[in-house]
Design an enzyme around this catalytic site. Structure first.
Site, PDB file in Angstrom:
ATOM      1  CE  LYS A  44      -1.312   2.156  -2.708  1.00 48.93           C
ATOM      2  NZ  LYS A  44      -0.090   2.405  -2.053  1.00 48.93           N
TER       3      LYS A  44
HETATM    4  N1  PMP Z   1      -3.935   6.787  -6.467  1.00 45.21           N
HETATM    5  C1  PMP Z   1      -4.838   5.958  -6.063  1.00 45.21           C
HETATM    6  C2  PMP Z   1      -6.286   5.994  -6.421  1.00 45.21           C
HETATM    7  C3  PMP Z   1      -4.314   5.106  -4.838  1.00 45.21           C
HETATM    8  O1  PMP Z   1      -5.019   4.362  -4.313  1.00 45.21           O
HETATM    9  C4  PMP Z   1      -2.894   5.440  -4.480  1.00 45.21           C
HETATM   10  C5  PMP Z   1      -2.353   4.658  -3.292  1.00 45.21           C
HETATM   11  N2  PMP Z   1      -2.990   5.068  -2.029  1.00 45.21           N
HETATM   12  C6  PMP Z   1      -2.245   6.316  -5.237  1.00 45.21           C
HETATM   13  C7  PMP Z   1      -2.623   7.037  -6.033  1.00 45.21           C
HETATM   14  C8  PMP Z   1      -0.635   6.595  -4.484  1.00 45.21           C
HETATM   15  O2  PMP Z   1       0.056   5.856  -4.400  1.00 45.21           O
HETATM   16  P1  PMP Z   1       1.209   5.560  -3.405  1.00 45.21           P
HETATM   17  O3  PMP Z   1       0.618   5.103  -2.099  1.00 45.21           O
HETATM   18  O4  PMP Z   1       2.329   4.698  -3.785  1.00 45.21           O
HETATM   19  O5  PMP Z   1       1.780   7.167  -2.953  1.00 45.21           O
END
Ligand code: PMP
Length: 324
Positions: A44
């Site tokens: 993130k």
């Molecule tokens: N894994 C974790 C631990 C996350 O915090 C996130 C973000 N919410 C993601 C995967 C997935 O990423 P995205 O929001 O880009 O789909």
């Protein structure tokens, strides 16, 4: 050695590492993109720094302003890191299933954290997204990041995550990219980059059982979501940051499969990452078996295991939850 002006400049350029023990003989290679090695410990950081830069450039966030966001914890830590460097106040809403480590870390960075109930429908005023929107409306000088519906979330992953993987793989010389689907930003952004520059790469999203993305992709209908334990992936609402037109397939993984694999990644490969990384690698091993030798999968390890010491890395917690 390059010298960075501040911690934000150290976001990205994460290593790509081969898995050795959790991939069976005869299966495809799996290379993991170690996003948990970003400065605040998750993928993130890329989106948070990109969105805050853009908000500043467009005058949506001004000196003395407040960053407001709904988060499963990682976005909050990333935004809090950027805010510490740039001097903003932060207010985050977080569903109550998220780990205490995440809450404590956001507070340690100086953020204010509002906990909301997990088990409420997406249209409830108590839902963490609706709570964040309300706080943003009521706070003068607030910038609402809106990661679930923000095009800049996708663009961050197109320009940075996608391009970086492309550069590290000789221009996309691999068969499949796999990422988790939380907001959808990762798979949508990486997907857009590869559809444009190396369309031979297939894009697969990994969703937890209980989330809506998998069903939305395969049926076009929004199912009723239910609560699961894996944090950071899956949602109970339709997200505009999810561009299914650049996603080739969606797979579903359950909590036990995710946590078992995350524990194996640490004990057998030395990779200290979270439950969503376990979900993605569980699914990636299944795809690797189908693909067979001489093919390569690139999969993301999204966040650091430090956030889950009291949860799936604890044998007691695993037993209490019926996973061990
Ligand atoms: N894994 C974790 C631990 C996350 O915090 C996130 C973000 N919410 C993601 C995967 C997935 O990423 P995205 O929001 O880009 O789909």
């Amino acid at each position: 050695m390059e010298i960075f002006e501040n911690i934000i400049d150290a976001v990205g350029q994460t290593p790509l590492i081969r898995l050795n023990k959790v991939v069976p003989d005869g299966a495809a290679n799996i290379l993991v993109k170690c996003e948990y090695m970003n400065p605040s410990g998750s993928i993130k950081d890329r989106m948070a720094s990109f969105i805050i830069d853009n908000a500043e450039k467009q005058g949506l966030l001004k000196p003395g302003g407040t960053i407001v966001e709904n988060t499963s914890g990682n976005t909050g830590q990333s935004l809090a890191m950027v805010a510490a460097v740039r001097g903003y106040r932060c207010i985050f809403t977080l569903p109550d299933k998220m780990s205490q480590e995440k809450i404590d870390t956001m507070k340690a960075y100086g953020a204010e954290v509002v906990i909301t109930p997990t088990d409420v429908p997406g249209d409830s005023p108590d839902h963490y997204v609706n709570t964040a929107k309300r706080i943003a409306e009521d706070t003068p000088g607030a910038f609402y990041v809106n990661q679930y519906h923000n095009e800049w979330n996708i663009e961050a992953h197109r320009q940075f995550t996608g391009r970086e993987i492309y550069d590290q793989t000789d221009g996309g010389d691999f068969a499949v990219f796999m990422g988790g689907t939380g907001t959808g930003g990762t798979v949508s952004g990486v997907g857009r980059w590869f559809k444009e520059h190396a369309p031979n790469v297939k894009i697969i999203g990994v969703d937890p059982m209980g989330s809506v993305h998998y069903h939305l992709f395969h049926t076009g209908n929004l199912p009723k979501a239910y609560v699961y334990q894996v944090e950071g992936i899956g949602e109970d609402i339709k997200c505009d940051a999810m561009d299914f037109t650049v996603v080739d397939d969606m797979l579903q993984v359950n909590d036990k499969q995710s946590f078992d694999m995350a524990r194996r990644l640490l004990r057998e490969e030395g990779l200290f990452c979270g439950g969503s990384s376990g979900s993605i690698i569980h699914a990636a091993v299944e795809v690797a078996k189908e693909l067979g030798a001489n093919k390569t999968i690139v999969a993301t390890l999204c966040d650091s295991g430090t956030r889950y010491i009291s949860k799936f890395f604890s044998d007691k917690w695993m037993k209490d939850q019926g996973f061990l």
